[in-house]
Motif scaffolding. Structure first.
Motif, PDB file in Angstrom:
ATOM      1  N   LEU A  40      -8.020  -8.817 -12.648  1.00 58.38           N
ATOM      2  CA  LEU A  40      -7.806 -10.050 -12.651  1.00 58.38           C
ATOM      3  C   LEU A  40      -6.557 -10.336 -11.922  1.00 58.38           C
ATOM      4  O   LEU A  40      -5.499  -9.780 -12.062  1.00 58.38           O
ATOM      5  N   PRO A  41      -6.494 -11.642 -11.266  1.00 63.81           N
ATOM      6  CA  PRO A  41      -5.441 -12.011 -10.751  1.00 63.81           C
ATOM      7  C   PRO A  41      -4.312 -12.209 -11.836  1.00 63.81           C
ATOM      8  O   PRO A  41      -4.477 -12.521 -13.078  1.00 63.81           O
ATOM      9  N   GLY A  42      -2.888 -12.305 -11.257  1.00 65.40           N
ATOM     10  CA  GLY A  42      -1.834 -12.824 -12.358  1.00 65.40           C
ATOM     11  C   GLY A  42      -0.673 -13.308 -11.408  1.00 65.40           C
ATOM     12  O   GLY A  42      -0.636 -13.283 -10.258  1.00 65.40           O
ATOM     13  N   PRO A  43       0.439 -13.623 -12.354  1.00 66.89           N
ATOM     14  CA  PRO A  43       1.611 -14.217 -11.565  1.00 66.89           C
ATOM     15  C   PRO A  43       2.387 -13.213 -10.818  1.00 66.89           C
ATOM     16  O   PRO A  43       2.312 -11.917 -11.299  1.00 66.89           O
ATOM     17  N   GLY A  44       3.112 -13.574  -9.960  1.00 68.84           N
ATOM     18  CA  GLY A  44       4.122 -12.571  -9.120  1.00 68.84           C
ATOM     19  C   GLY A  44       3.569 -11.502  -8.167  1.00 68.84           C
ATOM     20  O   GLY A  44       2.237 -11.757  -7.723  1.00 68.84           O
ATOM     21  N   PRO A  45       4.613 -10.941  -7.522  1.00 70.07           N
ATOM     22  CA  PRO A  45       4.132 -10.074  -6.363  1.00 70.07           C
ATOM     23  C   PRO A  45       3.158  -8.754  -6.896  1.00 70.07           C
ATOM     24  O   PRO A  45       2.907  -8.107  -5.990  1.00 70.07           O
ATOM     25  N   VAL A  46       3.585  -8.424  -8.148  1.00 70.74           N
ATOM     26  CA  VAL A  46       2.914  -7.134  -8.659  1.00 70.74           C
ATOM     27  C   VAL A  46       2.209  -7.565 -10.023  1.00 70.74           C
ATOM     28  O   VAL A  46       2.370  -7.316 -11.067  1.00 70.74           O
ATOM     29  N   PRO A  47       1.028  -8.403  -9.931  1.00 74.09           N
ATOM     30  CA  PRO A  47       0.274  -8.728 -11.193  1.00 74.09           C
ATOM     31  C   PRO A  47      -0.384  -7.643 -11.667  1.00 74.09           C
ATOM     32  O   PRO A  47      -0.904  -7.967 -13.006  1.00 74.09           O
ATOM     33  N   ALA A  48      -0.944  -6.666 -11.047  1.00 76.96           N
ATOM     34  CA  ALA A  48      -2.155  -5.865 -11.686  1.00 76.96           C
ATOM     35  C   ALA A  48      -1.578  -4.567 -11.712  1.00 76.96           C
ATOM     36  O   ALA A  48      -2.425  -3.690 -12.213  1.00 76.96           O
ATOM     37  N   ALA A  49      -0.607  -4.126 -11.088  1.00 73.99           N
ATOM     38  CA  ALA A  49      -0.057  -2.564 -10.927  1.00 73.99           C
ATOM     39  C   ALA A  49       1.425  -2.607 -11.047  1.00 73.99           C
ATOM     40  O   ALA A  49       2.087  -3.692 -10.781  1.00 73.99           O
ATOM     41  N   SER A  50       1.997  -1.546 -11.010  1.00 75.39           N
ATOM     42  CA  SER A  50       3.513  -1.330 -10.886  1.00 75.39           C
ATOM     43  C   SER A  50       3.754  -1.406  -9.517  1.00 75.39           C
ATOM     44  O   SER A  50       2.790  -1.219  -8.437  1.00 75.39           O
ATOM     45  N   ALA A  51       4.885  -2.009  -8.964  1.00 73.76           N
ATOM     46  CA  ALA A  51       5.332  -2.055  -7.602  1.00 73.76           C
ATOM     47  C   ALA A  51       5.383  -0.718  -7.008  1.00 73.76           C
ATOM     48  O   ALA A  51       4.960  -0.814  -5.839  1.00 73.76           O
ATOM     49  N   GLU A  52       5.494   0.336  -7.710  1.00 72.43           N
ATOM     50  CA  GLU A  52       5.304   1.536  -7.071  1.00 72.43           C
ATOM     51  C   GLU A  52       3.960   2.185  -6.520  1.00 72.43           C
ATOM     52  O   GLU A  52       3.770   2.693  -5.531  1.00 72.43           O
ATOM     53  N   GLU A  53       3.056   1.594  -7.510  1.00 78.13           N
ATOM     54  CA  GLU A  53       1.638   1.915  -7.092  1.00 78.13           C
ATOM     55  C   GLU A  53       1.292   1.144  -5.830  1.00 78.13           C
ATOM     56  O   GLU A  53       0.570   1.560  -4.906  1.00 78.13           O
ATOM     57  N   THR A  54       1.636  -0.171  -5.762  1.00 75.02           N
ATOM     58  CA  THR A  54       1.303  -0.890  -4.572  1.00 75.02           C
ATOM     59  C   THR A  54       2.019  -0.608  -3.550  1.00 75.02           C
ATOM     60  O   THR A  54       1.351  -0.807  -2.291  1.00 75.02           O
ATOM     61  N   GLU A  55       3.143  -0.021  -3.594  1.00 80.39           N
ATOM     62  CA  GLU A  55       3.967   0.462  -2.191  1.00 80.39           C
ATOM     63  C   GLU A  55       3.333   1.671  -1.778  1.00 80.39           C
ATOM     64  O   GLU A  55       3.142   1.674  -0.514  1.00 80.39           O
ATOM     65  N   ARG A  56       2.720   2.558  -2.730  1.00 82.25           N
ATOM     66  CA  ARG A  56       2.155   3.794  -2.387  1.00 82.25           C
ATOM     67  C   ARG A  56       0.907   3.383  -1.456  1.00 82.25           C
ATOM     68  O   ARG A  56       0.483   3.662  -0.239  1.00 82.25           O
ATOM     69  N   ILE A  57       0.037   2.196  -1.983  1.00 80.60           N
ATOM     70  CA  ILE A  57      -1.192   1.862  -1.220  1.00 80.60           C
ATOM     71  C   ILE A  57      -0.685   1.320   0.085  1.00 80.60           C
ATOM     72  O   ILE A  57      -1.646   1.315   1.249  1.00 80.60           O
ATOM     73  N   LEU A  58       0.434   0.265   0.188  1.00 83.09           N
ATOM     74  CA  LEU A  58       1.042   0.101   1.606  1.00 83.09           C
ATOM     75  C   LEU A  58       1.184   0.876   2.465  1.00 83.09           C
ATOM     76  O   LEU A  58       0.759   0.828   3.526  1.00 83.09           O
ATOM     77  N   ALA A  59       1.726   2.029   1.787  1.00 84.04           N
ATOM     78  CA  ALA A  59       1.856   2.966   2.890  1.00 84.04           C
ATOM     79  C   ALA A  59       0.770   3.693   3.528  1.00 84.04           C
ATOM     80  O   ALA A  59       0.969   4.105   4.626  1.00 84.04           O
ATOM     81  N   TRP A  60      -0.095   3.846   2.717  1.00 85.65           N
ATOM     82  CA  TRP A  60      -1.375   4.239   3.082  1.00 85.65           C
ATOM     83  C   TRP A  60      -2.176   3.385   4.164  1.00 85.65           C
ATOM     84  O   TRP A  60      -2.499   3.757   5.047  1.00 85.65           O
ATOM     85  N   LEU A  61      -2.091   2.134   3.850  1.00 84.78           N
ATOM     86  CA  LEU A  61      -2.583   1.197   4.576  1.00 84.78           C
ATOM     87  C   LEU A  61      -2.169   1.034   6.044  1.00 84.78           C
ATOM     88  O   LEU A  61      -2.730   0.843   6.938  1.00 84.78           O
ATOM     89  N   ASP A  62      -0.702   1.418   5.920  1.00 86.36           N
ATOM     90  CA  ASP A  62      -0.023   1.332   7.382  1.00 86.36           C
ATOM     91  C   ASP A  62      -0.041   2.524   8.206  1.00 86.36           C
ATOM     92  O   ASP A  62       0.378   2.447   9.127  1.00 86.36           O
ATOM     93  N   ARG A  63      -0.670   3.270   7.750  1.00 88.80           N
ATOM     94  CA  ARG A  63      -1.062   4.457   8.483  1.00 88.80           C
ATOM     95  C   ARG A  63      -1.817   4.232   9.813  1.00 88.80           C
ATOM     96  O   ARG A  63      -2.554   3.435   9.660  1.00 88.80           O
ATOM     97  N   VAL A  64      -1.462   4.863  10.869  1.00 83.39           N
ATOM     98  CA  VAL A  64      -2.342   4.389  12.008  1.00 83.39           C
ATOM     99  C   VAL A  64      -3.569   4.689  12.138  1.00 83.39           C
ATOM    100  O   VAL A  64      -4.590   3.935  12.885  1.00 83.39           O
ATOM    101  N   ASP A  65      -3.981   5.588  11.264  1.00 84.88           N
ATOM    102  CA  ASP A  65      -5.709   6.128  11.403  1.00 84.88           C
ATOM    103  C   ASP A  65      -6.358   5.293  10.172  1.00 84.88           C
ATOM    104  O   ASP A  65      -7.415   5.542   9.888  1.00 84.88           O
ATOM    105  N   THR A  66      -5.537   4.550   9.527  1.00 83.50           N
ATOM    106  CA  THR A  66      -6.384   3.875   8.554  1.00 83.50           C
ATOM    107  C   THR A  66      -7.131   2.469   8.882  1.00 83.50           C
ATOM    108  O   THR A  66      -6.500   1.926   9.864  1.00 83.50           O
ATOM    109  N   ARG A  67      -8.451   2.412   8.744  1.00 82.86           N
ATOM    110  CA  ARG A  67      -9.066   1.147   9.115  1.00 82.86           C
ATOM    111  C   ARG A  67      -9.572   0.271   7.869  1.00 82.86           C
ATOM    112  O   ARG A  67      -9.962   0.603   7.193  1.00 82.86           O
ATOM    113  N   LEU A  68      -9.208  -1.011   8.402  1.00 77.13           N
ATOM    114  CA  LEU A  68      -9.724  -2.189   7.295  1.00 77.13           C
ATOM    115  C   LEU A  68     -11.170  -2.124   7.663  1.00 77.13           C
ATOM    116  O   LEU A  68     -11.549  -2.606   8.622  1.00 77.13           O
ATOM    117  N   VAL A  69     -12.045  -2.151   6.261  1.00 80.44           N
ATOM    118  CA  VAL A  69     -13.244  -2.254   6.436  1.00 80.44           C
ATOM    119  C   VAL A  69     -13.768  -3.650   6.334  1.00 80.44           C
ATOM    120  O   VAL A  69     -14.326  -4.439   6.959  1.00 80.44           O
TER     121      VAL A  69
END
Length: 603
Positions: free
Chosen positions: A524-553
């Protein structure tokens, strides 16, 4: 070795023996009973490998206690033989004169070593001479696994049993049929008996495989040796592992692409951290949790550490202990360090890992805009005496009603709000101008202090805007190829990893993708830039998404950041951090070269 390049037979044979079916080195899977050993001894002219020559080679090939073959030859070293070597070994120059040179002997010796583990007493000495000879005469060194009987004896035998670890002493202790006499083949045969005697001893230390024996020969602690069995049976897949105490408390949580291999490394000489030795003493079992891929393992590790706070985990141990800078909801707002992101609609900046970092960022804001720094609750009805900052011109004195709420908001509060959600350019430019002023006055230490504040503020702004852009999206489905031909698939909802899977190799990933979306966690959505997970978790996800071989489906909504947001100051942040790390006193050139700033502000 270069892929696709044919190697000499003796090199490829050694590699074939040591490589498992999937191409990964797995010495732990080879039992000592099934291992072929070549026990080798060299006689030399003395000195170091690069300055001495080999005079005799003796080698015996054995497996499962049986001798398979022998190799023995004198070698012409191509140099005079020192008299003391003749006295020690009985080898004379007359004996060596008709002997073949080492470059003639090496091919046959390397073929004899093919597919075997090299064993020697004080192995670094013998291996050093062989490697030097190969390098000198253009033969590639096959890099076999090496087992040193002297090192094994230091671990397996006590001083009460043998006074030293010399080959003659050990041969006598193990009642070797052949006693060493400084002739290569006889010494090699004596070393065979010593090796077999040591292998019999290793069982009591839970050493049953080649990998165990190699690590046992190294300097490891008793706790590592006694707990080695905890790694038995763990899967060689991505995931997390949990060391647990007798009362089932988690002691330490880690992640790896190969759980079994990583856990086994805790019981080797490469693990030198004192706290890990202490942890191993208390551990009684290791629990493995298999994951679809590396990102899921990283996220699960963070969540388990946050949930259990294992005593031997240092990083990420208290992810909930973050703080925020909040612009208070008052007539004359101020910055306040708070523990939670409020739901009152106030502007926040963060999260920060510590109060000190938040206060540094706040100080940077104070360098740029005239926000009041007092903690009083001001009223439009009652005046309050102004502080020293007002006298210095650093505060517009709203306490004395020297400024209206509207003008205060326009000059002080609005720039901060805009910086957090949109363009921080005016705030950053004001800070750079202050550094310029201090540099002009040669007040470099003060300028460096302001630079540190700027770094803290830029990090927070860039981080928050990146997090906010991702967590606004109800769902992102992304994938990347793995090294086995399948696809690593993730479902991300409001910045939280909701599901993860890996599709089978050489199959279309759509069925796996559809299935994983159906079973994904509801977030569920919530307030703030990290409403549903820790900032570290979201940053790990961002790093994975930033990889050149990652594709947005697929994405539900637009993944966007402010057009003139904080990200355009990334280069400036990098330059400031570099200058700070080198303690560069030329603050102007390191941070505020105006041509550089102008370019960065136009990005």
């Amino acid at each position: 070795m270069l892929p696709g390049v044919a190697q000499p037979a003796y090199v490829q044979g050694t590699l074939d023996t040591l490589l498992s079916a999937d191409g990964s080195v797995d010495p732990a899977a080879v039992s000592l009973a099934d291992t072929t050993f070549v026990v080798l001894d060299l006689e030399t002219t003395g000195g170091a490998p690069d300055g001495g020559g080999i005079t005799e080679i003796g080698a015996v090939k054995v497996r499962a206690g049986e001798q398979l073959a022998e190799f023995g030859t004198l070698v012409n070293p191509g140099e005079p033989l020192p008299p003391f070597i003749t006295v020690l070994t009985g080898i004379t120059e007359a004996m060596l004169r008709p002997a073949p040179p080492i470059e003639t002997v090496l091919p046959a010796l390397l073929e004899f070593l093919r597919g075997a583990v090299l064993v020697a007493h004080n192995a670094p000495y013998d291996v050093g001479f062989l490697k030097a000879a190969c390098a000198k005469h253009g033969y590639p060194w096959p890099a076999p696994r090496v087992l040193d009987t002297a090192a094994l004896a230091r671990r397996a035998l006590t001083r009460d049993e043998v006074p030293n670890r010399k080959l003659g002493t050990l041969a006598h202790f193990f009642r070797s049929v052949v006693q060493p006499n400084h002739r290569a083949l006889d010494d090699a045969k004596a070393t065979v008996d010593v090796l077999h005697g040591l292998i019999e001893r290793l069982g009591s230390f839970r050493v049953h495989t080649l990998g165990d024996a190699i690590e046992f020969a190294k300097a490891i602690t008793p706790a590592q040796r006694n707990r080695r069995h905890l790694a038995d049976g763990l899967p060689h897949v991505p995931g997390i592992y949990v060391f647990r105490a007798a009362d089932d408390r988690p002691l330490y949580v880690g992640k790896s692409n190969d759980i079994g291999k990583r856990v086994r490394s805790y019981f080797t000489a490469s693990e030198k951290r004192p706290r890990m030795s202490e942890m191993l003493t208390a551990a009684v079992r290791v629990e493995a949790v298999e994951c679809a891929h590396e990102l899921e393992a990283e996220v699960r590790e963070l969540r388990l550490i946050a949930a259990h706070s294992p005593p031997y985990n240092r990083r990420s141990k208290y992810p909930e202990r973050v703080v925020w800078l909040k612009l208070t909801d008052e007539v004359f707002p101020r910055l306040s360090v708070v523990r939670r992101f409020g739901t009152d609609g106030a502007t926040h900046l963060g999260p920060f890992s510590s109060r000190r970092t938040a206060e540094l960022a706040a100080a940077a804001v104070y360098d740029a805009v005239p926000l009041r720094q007092c903690n009083h609750k001001l009223s439009l009805r009652t005046r309050t005496p102004a502080c020293a900052l007002a006298e210095l011109g650093r505060c517009p004195a709203p306490c004395e009603h020297e400024i209206s709420p509207q003008e205060y908001d326009l000059r002080a509060a609005a720039p901060f709000r805009t910086a957090t959600s949109g363009d921080p350019g005016p705030v950053i430019e004001a800070i750079l101008a202050r550094i310029d002023t201090l540099s002009d006055k040669q007040r470099y230490e003060e300028a460096a202090t302001v630079r540190s504040r700027l770094i803290a503020l830029l990090r927070a702004l860039i981080r928050m805007q990146r997090l906010d852009a991702l967590t606004r999206l109800p769902e992102i489905v992304a994938a990347r190829r793995d090294d086995k031909g399948g696809w690593e698939i993730v479902v991300i909802r409001h910045g939280r990893l909701a599901a993860a899977a890996t599709s089978p190799p050489r199959e279309h990933p759509r069925p796996t993708l559809d299935a994983v979306r159906l079973t994904a966690e509801t977030v569920l959505p919530g307030p703030g830039p990290v409403p549903a997970a820790s900032a570290e978790e979201t940053e790990r996800i961002l790093a994975w998404l930033d990889r050149v071989d990652t594709r947005l489906v697929e994405t539900s909504g637009d993944w966007v950041s402010p057009a003139r947001g904080a990200a355009r100051f990334t280069a400036l942040l990098t330059r400031a951090e570099s200058a700070a790390s080198t303690q560069d006193s030329t603050v102007r050139l390191s941070v505020t070269d105006r041509s550089y700033d102008a370019r960065s502000l136009r990005l």
